[in-house]
Design a protein around this motif. Structure first.
Motif, PDB file in Angstrom:
ATOM      1  N   CYS A   1      18.380  -4.365 -22.388  1.00 31.62           N
ATOM      2  CA  CYS A   1      18.926  -5.652 -22.824  1.00 31.62           C
ATOM      3  C   CYS A   1      17.781  -6.485 -23.397  1.00 31.62           C
ATOM      4  CB  CYS A   1      19.572  -6.390 -21.664  1.00 31.62           C
ATOM      5  SG  CYS A   1      20.965  -5.523 -20.928  1.00 31.62           S
TER       6      CYS A   1
ATOM      7  N   ILE B   1      26.385  -6.869 -26.029  1.00 32.45           N
ATOM      8  CA  ILE B   1      25.974  -7.205 -24.673  1.00 32.45           C
ATOM      9  C   ILE B   1      27.168  -7.764 -23.901  1.00 32.45           C
ATOM     10  CG2 ILE B   1      25.201  -9.535 -25.241  1.00 32.45           C
ATOM     11  CD1 ILE B   1      22.755  -8.894 -23.366  1.00 32.45           C
TER      12      ILE B   1
ATOM     13  N   GLY C   1      16.077  -9.843 -24.594  1.00 36.49           N
ATOM     14  CA  GLY C   1      16.188 -11.261 -24.287  1.00 36.49           C
ATOM     15  C   GLY C   1      15.281 -12.100 -25.166  1.00 36.49           C
TER      16      GLY C   1
ATOM     17  N   GLY D   1      20.597  -9.515 -27.021  1.00 32.98           N
ATOM     18  CA  GLY D   1      21.185 -10.759 -26.562  1.00 32.98           C
ATOM     19  C   GLY D   1      21.281 -11.781 -27.679  1.00 32.98           C
ATOM     20  N   ASP D   2      21.940 -12.885 -27.397  1.00 33.44           N
ATOM     21  CA  ASP D   2      22.109 -13.937 -28.401  1.00 33.44           C
ATOM     22  C   ASP D   2      20.789 -14.586 -28.782  1.00 33.44           C
ATOM     23  OD1 ASP D   2      24.816 -13.475 -28.407  1.00 33.44           O
ATOM     24  OD2 ASP D   2      25.271 -15.076 -26.977  1.00 33.44           O
TER      25      ASP D   2
ATOM     26  N   ASP E   1      25.554  -8.633 -18.207  1.00 30.91           N
ATOM     27  CA  ASP E   1      24.183  -8.406 -18.661  1.00 30.91           C
ATOM     28  C   ASP E   1      23.511  -9.727 -19.024  1.00 30.91           C
ATOM     29  OD1 ASP E   1      24.441  -5.610 -18.385  1.00 30.91           O
ATOM     30  OD2 ASP E   1      25.312  -5.443 -20.394  1.00 30.91           O
ATOM     31  N   VAL E   2      24.263 -10.626 -19.645  1.00 32.58           N
ATOM     32  CA  VAL E   2      23.734 -11.950 -19.982  1.00 32.58           C
ATOM     33  C   VAL E   2      23.369 -12.711 -18.714  1.00 32.58           C
ATOM     34  CG1 VAL E   2      24.276 -14.170 -21.055  1.00 32.58           C
ATOM     35  CG2 VAL E   2      24.986 -12.054 -22.168  1.00 32.58           C
ATOM     36  N   ASP E   3      24.214 -12.611 -17.688  1.00 37.33           N
ATOM     37  CA  ASP E   3      23.924 -13.268 -16.414  1.00 37.33           C
ATOM     38  C   ASP E   3      22.653 -12.707 -15.782  1.00 37.33           C
ATOM     39  OD1 ASP E   3      26.169 -14.826 -16.732  1.00 37.33           O
ATOM     40  OD2 ASP E   3      27.449 -13.533 -15.478  1.00 37.33           O
TER      41      ASP E   3
ATOM     42  N   LYS F   1      19.700 -14.122 -17.563  1.00 38.41           N
ATOM     43  CA  LYS F   1      19.464 -15.508 -17.145  1.00 38.41           C
ATOM     44  C   LYS F   1      18.801 -15.565 -15.783  1.00 38.41           C
ATOM     45  CE  LYS F   1      23.116 -17.674 -19.859  1.00 38.41           C
ATOM     46  NZ  LYS F   1      24.432 -18.325 -19.835  1.00 38.41           N
TER      47      LYS F   1
END
Length: 172
Positions: free
Chosen positions: A74, A159, A76, A131-132, A163-165, A168
């Motif tokens: 992932c 994503i 980031g 990711g964004d 995965d985003v969590d 973070k």
């Protein structure tokens, strides 16, 4: 030899000056310009695009892939990436943070690939999830590292919220 001037003279005795048309023939210069343009076009090498071949599968795969062979990367922010082997809920290798240097993502890919090959006897499959807030250059770097390490099976996928969590929670 005498010159005959048939034009009438003015009262003051001054001769009227006849203006000559100054005409320059530019045909030779235009020919030379086109020859030079043609020469430089033929002798220069046009810039070739630098692109990496990316083969995406057509349709669905017939056999499911085990989580023990799947490494998820992932991407980031701040040039960082998180990777884990297996599923995020129950990972075989816990989520770890790395960067895009040679001793970062490349070392992780080599180590995990060796571990997967020793355990399953098959090649590893890598899922790259940008990711964004990740940069495009990080995706390109990841694909370059996959090519350098010789990993042939990989996919770029969207994503997921979990995965985003996790990104973070790790601060990236």
């Amino acid at each position: 030899m005498a010159e005959l001037n048939s034009s009438p003279q003015n009262g003051g005795g001054k001769h009227k000056c006849k203006k000559m048309n100054a005409r320059v023939d530019l045909t030779a210069m235009v020919d030379l310009a086109f020859l030079l343009i043609t020469f430089f076009i033929m002798t220069t090498t046009l810039a070739k695009s630098k692109a990496m071949d990316l083969a995406m599968p057509v349709g669905e795969q017939s056999e499911p892939v085990g989580a023990s062979r799947t490494l998820t990367v992932c991407l980031g922010k701040n040039n960082k990436a998180m990777y884990f082997l297996g599923e995020l809920k129950n990972p075989i290798i816990a989520p770890s943070i790395t960067d895009f240097k040679a001793d970062g993502i490349r070392k992780a890919l080599i180590d995990v690939n060796k571990k997967v090959r020793d355990k399953t006897g098959k090649s590893m499959i890598v899922l790259v999830k940008p990711g964004d807030k990740s940069q495009y250059s990080n995706l390109v770097s990841t694909l370059d590292e996959l090519a350098i390490t010789g990993i042939q099976q990989y996919a770029i996928v969207d994503i997921k919220p979990e995965d985003v969590d996790a990104l973070k929670q790790k601060g990236i």
